[in-house]
Design an enzyme around this catalytic site. Sequence first.
Site, mmCIF file in Angstrom:
data_model
loop_
_atom_site.group_PDB
_atom_site.id
_atom_site.type_symbol
_atom_site.label_atom_id
_atom_site.label_comp_id
_atom_site.label_asym_id
_atom_site.label_seq_id
_atom_site.Cartn_x
_atom_site.Cartn_y
_atom_site.Cartn_z
ATOM 1 N N GLU A 260 4.022 4.113 -0.932
ATOM 2 C CA GLU A 260 4.263 4.577 0.439
ATOM 3 C C GLU A 260 5.511 3.839 0.922
ATOM 4 O OE1 GLU A 260 2.669 6.966 1.640
ATOM 5 O OE2 GLU A 260 0.685 7.008 0.701
ATOM 6 N N CYS A 294 6.290 3.685 9.600
ATOM 7 C CA CYS A 294 6.934 4.496 8.569
ATOM 8 C C CYS A 294 7.033 5.947 9.019
ATOM 9 C CB CYS A 294 6.180 4.389 7.251
ATOM 10 S SG CYS A 294 4.419 4.706 7.390
#
Length: 506
Positions: A260, A294
């Site tokens: 990720e 993110c």
Amino acid sequence: MTQSNVIQDVTETLARLGVRAERFSNGSLPARSPISGEIVARVPECTVQQASEAIEKAHLAFMAWRAVPAPKRGELVRLLGEELRAAREDLGRLVTLEAGKILSEGQGEVQEMIDICDYAVGLSRQLCGLTIASERPDHRLMENWHPLGVVGVISAFNFPVAVWSWNAALALVCGNPVVWKPSEKTPLTAIAVQTLFERAAAKFGGVPEGLSTLLIGGRAVGEVLVDHPRVPLVSATGSTQMGRTVAPKLAARFARSILELGGNNGAIVAPTADMNLALRAIAFGAMGTAGQRCTSLRRLFVHTAVYEDCVARLKKVYDSVAIGDPRRQDVLIGPLVDKQSYQTMQQSLEQAVAIGGKVLGGTRVQPELGDDAYYVRPALVEVNSQDDVVRRETFAPILYVMRYENLQDAIHLHNEVPQGLSSCIFTNDLREAEYFLSALGSDCGIANVNIGPSGAEIGGAFGGEKETGGGREAGSDCWKGYMRRATNTINYGTRLPLAQGVKFDI
């Protein structure tokens, strides 16, 4: 509050969570609070040798845990969820103190942990394989899913506890132990979570030693986790640069990775957009967590027909948003995590000005919390093109705004960046919405309509494409990543027909 209040707040919160003082004092790793910038604890670190020994112990735990029935494993995760419920307020406050999130976001992160535990408990009775039609008579073809082994988790500062839970809850019900290397910037929240796990394990009884292990330390400790042959899977959250280091090492020893990584998330505001709804979503997406998600919104494409109105209203929001101590109820934006983040933000804004960008905000705000705390006013930057600085993710509250004339052009610009995590469109035109979600539209792992790019729910697979790494966590069939698949063929007849009509008679 003054600086001394922050230290006291941390100490009292850890005490309420039941964390023993020796776990956060007299150590070699300084833990800082971005609220004041001061050192609030000193955490003991593990050595490379201790990390390796911990992984070996986790492997022994795997040998025992894999034999426990999955619904029984789910009971341990249920107990963990109950501990998290009881500690939600205090653990959420610790997230605020150590990561700088506002209180509602800190508690929201703990709620994510509770939700994934609930999800995993149900999943523990649904680890289902397939029965497949065999071409051979008197044969059954099927798939089984088995525990994989030690799961390594490397987490980042911005979601210091939720990312662990996304992986740990699924890994545990799938029959795997978890070895966690948290960010050096947020060790205290990790220690608190490990304390809660130990409490749940004591209530469960019979948990093998090493089932959940915490490795506090720097890069060398993380490298042990990545390189160790007893770790068949590493889930790593962080920068794309980190992923470029981790992925080849795992591939070299044929281990799996769940990555990720970076996100440079975009939103499109179409002419038919509900502007009130869009503005709220844009504001949270771009400014929430001080732009340190993110999934934070970093690029905004606004149709020419509504550009002036949209930008004018956004500027009012940017001018008025409350910035300061994230423990205050009236504050919406807390601090950047450290000085380096602030400097990186300023460098990006300088580059944006150099290409003709018009910048609103981006200046440092100095509450009475110490010179080492970095609070900034979010930056709104109008640009005419998508230059390198726009194509690069800056982990700070910078929103680049551009005009577009037709949807295809907007989607082209949207997709023309290396990252591919999250995306959204604001429109009341059904055709535009469906086009954006189609194979011709967004190239991201997450694509939303009339909702911002942030705030993914448990149950849906979370992750992205391209330089985001391709990993998926937290829902759908992500559990399969934590297991190994075995294809089985059972012959319950007296003959031995071969597949594809092959003849081999002896």
